[in-house]
Design an enzyme around this catalytic site. Structure first.
Site, PDB file in Angstrom:
ATOM      1  N   GLN A 123      24.611 -73.858   0.182  1.00  0.00           N
ATOM      2  CA  GLN A 123      24.949 -72.478   0.520  1.00  0.00           C
ATOM      3  C   GLN A 123      26.005 -71.998  -0.464  1.00  0.00           C
ATOM      4  OE1 GLN A 123      27.978 -71.009   1.920  1.00  0.00           O
ATOM      5  NE2 GLN A 123      29.036 -72.909   1.296  1.00  0.00           N
ATOM      6  N   ASN A 212      27.269 -77.774   1.438  1.00  0.00           N
ATOM      7  CA  ASN A 212      27.799 -77.557   0.099  1.00  0.00           C
ATOM      8  C   ASN A 212      28.983 -76.590   0.130  1.00  0.00           C
ATOM      9  OD1 ASN A 212      27.557 -77.457  -2.969  1.00  0.00           O
ATOM     10  ND2 ASN A 212      27.294 -75.294  -2.448  1.00  0.00           N
ATOM     11  N   GLU A 213      30.061 -76.968  -0.505  1.00  0.00           N
ATOM     12  CA  GLU A 213      31.234 -76.133  -0.730  1.00  0.00           C
ATOM     13  C   GLU A 213      31.636 -75.314   0.507  1.00  0.00           C
ATOM     14  OE1 GLU A 213      30.686 -73.903  -4.346  1.00  0.00           O
ATOM     15  OE2 GLU A 213      30.762 -75.706  -5.586  1.00  0.00           O
ATOM     16  N   PRO A 214      32.034 -75.982   1.568  1.00  0.00           N
ATOM     17  CA  PRO A 214      32.416 -75.253   2.787  1.00  0.00           C
ATOM     18  C   PRO A 214      33.621 -74.349   2.551  1.00  0.00           C
ATOM     19  CG  PRO A 214      33.078 -77.557   2.921  1.00  0.00           C
ATOM     20  CD  PRO A 214      32.212 -77.437   1.702  1.00  0.00           C
ATOM     21  N   HIS A 295      33.298 -81.631  -6.661  1.00  0.00           N
ATOM     22  CA  HIS A 295      32.811 -80.849  -7.792  1.00  0.00           C
ATOM     23  C   HIS A 295      33.945 -80.637  -8.796  1.00  0.00           C
ATOM     24  CE1 HIS A 295      29.691 -78.842  -4.883  1.00  0.00           C
ATOM     25  NE2 HIS A 295      29.511 -80.151  -5.020  1.00  0.00           N
TER      26      HIS A 295
END
Length: 515
Positions: A123, A212-214, A295
């Protein structure tokens, strides 16, 4: 839920020739943090992201057999593949079995080529209109109460999708998910439970990346959420616990990948400035099945322009080293493994080593090698793929940085691994484990050794090349009547281009390989 597994089982009974041998189940050493296969070898993964952001929710190139062959030929052993919630459950409680079947077939085809898959619920700013695709289904967000302020408050306009995160509307939607508003978190857990039930018997699925990437949640109500450790403790970690426990009811073996907010891995376990995770998802008992996903983007590239020295120093001497060391500090507290699941947004050119993009991605890859980290590259730059041109032809100058010599499996404990993309010189040092009866495996790509390669190694080692694929080098301990070397001995493997006359590496010539 088990429809795909039933069809596969029936297919294997009726047509056994279509079933291939499964890849080894991978687990994590809870204290040493290595990925390990069922033979006891340490595994290191190199690979690429393949995410379908929008209908039909899978990357079309993953249906191209020649493209999959290409990934295999580059030595890639991992693909981070989008497992999109909006594609899986377009209507609440109704799962798209066609989509699941396509993702299943992709994982099977990759597994045939020795490539593991991380299924990633991707997301970016959650859902339209905050961003350009639905990272979660529209029906979920439509069940939330309206935000206090209209989108895009407190901004006047959105000039980039990433700015949508800071809007109250997007932050409010995340908070509703974290707060389990009308069972939102349970519905996410149900999505992942369904996915895990369909893929639990497939060992080529390395694991599940839950989110993904909260984002932090509604920082407009609680400004302290902008402190990543606070957001992690209050919102992100509890959601991961809830979802992981649902997965474990149907799949107790696969790895679970968990990620803090994107600046939460810069400061390790440092109170409100750390990740906020106090244990791996599900608790300490799951350390051997948990992976800290992180990341790295140092967004200071100047495509085609001279690289300001102060920006290179900021990335390569401050930001990058801090991140890699902080992740290791996190692991010392949390246990489990780590995986650099995204980095990139750079177009490298090995024939132009001074280009900013080449410098930066080269730095990240060297750091990953020095920390013996697995990685999957984000192969997109300004909306276009990096590795291939618009006709689908691989670009050698681009892939040369990422198609590297590396140890894919080590029969012992690796201590150092280095590769120089300019010279082709590679070295691995490791402490061998004589109890492991399968070889250390090194991938040696032809792109860096046009005239073949020479292998030098410690006297205790012997080398062999795979005659069906001469890019695969196998190294084992010599079997003699002498006492075998003990595990604490450090042995060396060095690979250089055959045209390179310099031989200053430890050990003697073990093997010369011509294509």
């Amino acid at each position: 839920m088990a429809g795909i597994r039933f069809l596969l089982a029936a297919c294997c009974l009726l047509f056994p020739g279509v079933c291939v041998s499964a890849l080894s189940r991978i687990h994590v050493h809870p204290d040493k943090h290595w990925f390990m296969d069922d033979t006891g070898r340490v595994r290191i993964f190199h690979g690429v992201n393949m995410i379908g952001k929008g209908y039909p929710w899978y990357p079309a190139q993953m249906l191209n057999q020649s493209r999959l062959d290409e990934l295999q030929s580059w030595g890639f052993t991992a693909v981070r593949l989008g497992m999109m919630w909006a594609g899986t459950e377009p209507q609440e409680g109704r799962f798209n079995l066609t989509y699941i079947s396509i993702i299943h077939n992709i994982t099977i085809e990759l597994g045939k080529r020795g490539i593991y898959v991380i299924l990633d619920m991707h997301q970016d700013a959650l859902v339209k209109p905050f961003t350009f695709y639905d990272g979660v289904p529209q029906w979920l967000v439509e069940s939330f109460p309206p935000p206090e302020h209209p989108y895009p408050w407190p901004l006047e306009k959105i000039t980039s999708w990433s700015l949508a995160y800071v809007t109250q509307a997007c932050s409010h939607a995340f908070q509703c998910l974290y707060d389990n508003y009308k069972g939102a978190a349970e519905k996410m857990a149900g999505f992942w439970k369904f996915v895990a039930s369909e893929f639990s018997n497939q060992t080529s699925v390395l694991g599940y990346e839950l989110l993904n990437e909260p984002w932090v949640g509604d920082w407009t109500r609680d400004p302290e959420l902008l402190l990543p450790g606070h957001a992690g403790k209050m919102n992100v970690a509890p959601l991961h616990d809830r979802v992981s426990l649902a997965i474990r009811t149907v799949d107790d073996e696969a790895l679970i990948f968990y990620e803090p907010v994107t600046w939460g891995y810069m400061f390790s376990q440092d109170g409100d400035f750390g990740s906020g995770f106090e244990h791996v998802p599900g608790g300490k008992a799951f350390q051997n099945r948990s992976v800290f996903s992180y990341h790295y983007y140092c967004s200071l590239y100047h495509e085609g322009q001279p690289y300001p020295e102060y920006k290179r120093v900021a990335c390569d001497q401050i930001v990058g080293p801090k991140l890699f060391s902080a992740v290791q500090e996190d692991l010392a507290v949390l246990g489990g493994g780590s995986f650099l699941t995204e980095f990139g947004t750079c177009r490298t050119n090995t024939s132009q080593p001074d280009l900013p993009d080449t410098v930066e991605c080269g730095f990240v890859l060297k750091e990953a090698d020095s920390f013996l980290q697995s990685w999957t590259y984000w192969d997109t730059f300004k909306g276009n793929q990096v590795f291939w041109d618009i006709s689908g032809r691989a670009i050698p100058e681009r892939i040369g940085m990422f198609v590297r010599t590396y140890a894919r499996a080590v029969a012992g404990i690796p201590t150092t691994m280095t590769f120089d993309v300019d010279t082709g010189h590679f070295q691995l040092s490791f402490e061998p484990d004589p109890a492991i009866k399968v070889p250390t495996e090194v991938f040696v790509p032809r792109i860096h050794y046009k005239k073949g390669y020479t292998v030098m190694a410690s006297a205790e080692l012997e080398c062999e090349v795979d005659e069906s694929d001469r890019s695969l080098l196998y190294v084992t301990i010599k079997q003699t009547n002498d006492v075998k070397p003990i595990r604490t001995n450090t042995l060396f493997i060095t690979v250089v281009p055959s045209s390179d006359s310099m031989n200053k590496s430890p050990g003697s010539v073990c093997l010369k390989v011509n294509w």
